[in-house]
Write a protein that holds these residues in place. Structure first.
Motif, PDB file in Angstrom:
ATOM      1  N   TRP A  50       0.833  -1.207   0.000  1.00 50.09           N
ATOM      2  CA  TRP A  50       0.000   0.000   0.000  1.00 50.09           C
ATOM      3  C   TRP A  50       0.863   1.251   0.000  1.00 50.09           C
ATOM      4  N   VAL A  52       3.602   2.075   1.164  1.00 49.90           N
ATOM      5  CA  VAL A  52       4.295   2.498   2.388  1.00 49.90           C
ATOM      6  C   VAL A  52       5.776   2.140   2.338  1.00 49.90           C
ATOM      7  N   SER A 107       1.407  14.787  11.038  1.00 48.72           N
ATOM      8  CA  SER A 107       0.231  13.978  11.305  1.00 48.72           C
ATOM      9  C   SER A 107       0.684  12.524  11.245  1.00 48.72           C
ATOM     10  N   ASP A 108      -0.198  11.589  11.619  1.00 52.28           N
ATOM     11  CA  ASP A 108       0.321  10.218  11.729  1.00 52.28           C
ATOM     12  C   ASP A 108      -0.126   9.273  10.634  1.00 52.28           C
ATOM     13  N   ASN A 109      -1.008   9.696   9.748  1.00 54.52           N
ATOM     14  CA  ASN A 109      -1.374   8.846   8.610  1.00 54.52           C
ATOM     15  C   ASN A 109      -2.117   9.698   7.595  1.00 54.52           C
ATOM     16  N   GLY A 110      -2.450   9.106   6.475  1.00 53.09           N
ATOM     17  CA  GLY A 110      -3.078   9.868   5.403  1.00 53.09           C
ATOM     18  C   GLY A 110      -4.431  10.445   5.793  1.00 53.09           C
ATOM     19  N   SER A 111      -5.257   9.629   6.443  1.00 54.32           N
ATOM     20  CA  SER A 111      -6.597  10.095   6.815  1.00 54.32           C
ATOM     21  C   SER A 111      -6.509  11.279   7.782  1.00 54.32           C
ATOM     22  N   THR A 112      -5.634  11.164   8.745  1.00 55.05           N
ATOM     23  CA  THR A 112      -5.513  12.237   9.732  1.00 55.05           C
ATOM     24  C   THR A 112      -4.918  13.489   9.092  1.00 55.05           C
ATOM     25  N   GLY A 144      -9.340   8.565   2.608  1.00 56.75           N
ATOM     26  CA  GLY A 144      -9.123   7.865   3.873  1.00 56.75           C
ATOM     27  C   GLY A 144     -10.419   7.484   4.537  1.00 56.75           C
ATOM     28  N   THR A 146     -11.360   8.140   8.028  1.00 58.02           N
ATOM     29  CA  THR A 146     -11.915   8.900   9.147  1.00 58.02           C
ATOM     30  C   THR A 146     -13.114   9.691   8.600  1.00 58.02           C
TER      31      THR A 146
END
Ligand SMILES: Cc1ncc(COP(=O)(O)O)c(C=O)c1O
Length: 187
Positions: A50, A52, A107-112, A144, A146
């Protein structure tokens, strides 16, 4: 019990219909572009897990840097504290981004990251005394899982169950649908 049997007893996986999905592939090791399964198969990781692992799995240089950093400082809360690695990375990012982008917010990931961007855009206008709350989002987008990110994403089976909880957005045509509409019209 093997890994898959143990997995089935305690785990749910992202974007997976647990009743109908095929069994997960049990991975025990990674090296470069290869993943190795519990039963000895070698799989080419053609999507870099994915996107990463763009430098490959278990890259020795990255592993060495990770180990060195973890031995020195593994984590410190970022509200009210700062540290050299965060500052150095931000300096490097600011140096290569357009001149008017002068600050980094981690931020800690794509959605966030999408949530942060939505909140920043909203608060920008709020700070100027204007309530602007309509976002424009592309059809067929994926941002994402969220809630804000789902609202800004195109409608899909993943977002449908939550439609009533998502804020409304204006939909702009994405290039593929604009192109296919154009094709349909000219036919
Ligand atoms: C364009 C885009 N935005 C956001 C995301 C969400 O990222 P994450 O899965 O890290 O929350 C993804 C993930 O695939 C993505 O491709």
């Amino acid at each position: 019990m093997n890994l898959v049997e143990r997995d089935r007893k305690v785990l749910w996986h992202p974007y997976t219909q647990e009743k109908t999905a095929p069994l997960p592939v049990p991975i025990v090791r990674g090296e470069g572009v290869w993943l190795y399964t519990e039963d000895g198969c070698k799989i080419l990781d053609g999507i870099s897990s994915w996107w990463v692992n763009i430098h490959g799995h278990s890259h020795p240089f990255l592993n060495e840097a990770l180990t060195a950093q973890a031995n020195e400082l593994e984590h410190a809360m970022f509200a009210g504290f700062t540290h050299r690695p965060a500052i150095e990375l931000a300096e490097k990012l600011v140096a290569i981004t357009p001149k008017n982008l002068t600050r980094v917010f981690y931020s800690d990931n794509g959605s966030t990251a999408v949530e942060v961007a939505l909140k920043m855009a909203y608060q920008f206008w709020q700070n100027r005394g204007q309530e602007r709350k309509t976002f424009v989002a592309l059809e067929n987008a994926y941002h994402g899982d969220t809630f804000g990110a789902m609202a800004a994403s195109g409608e899909s089976n993943f977002t449908k169950p939550f439609q009533n909880l998502l804020f409304k957005v204006l939909r702009a045509k994405s290039v593929p649908s604009a192109v296919s509409d154009g094709l349909t019209r000219s036919e």
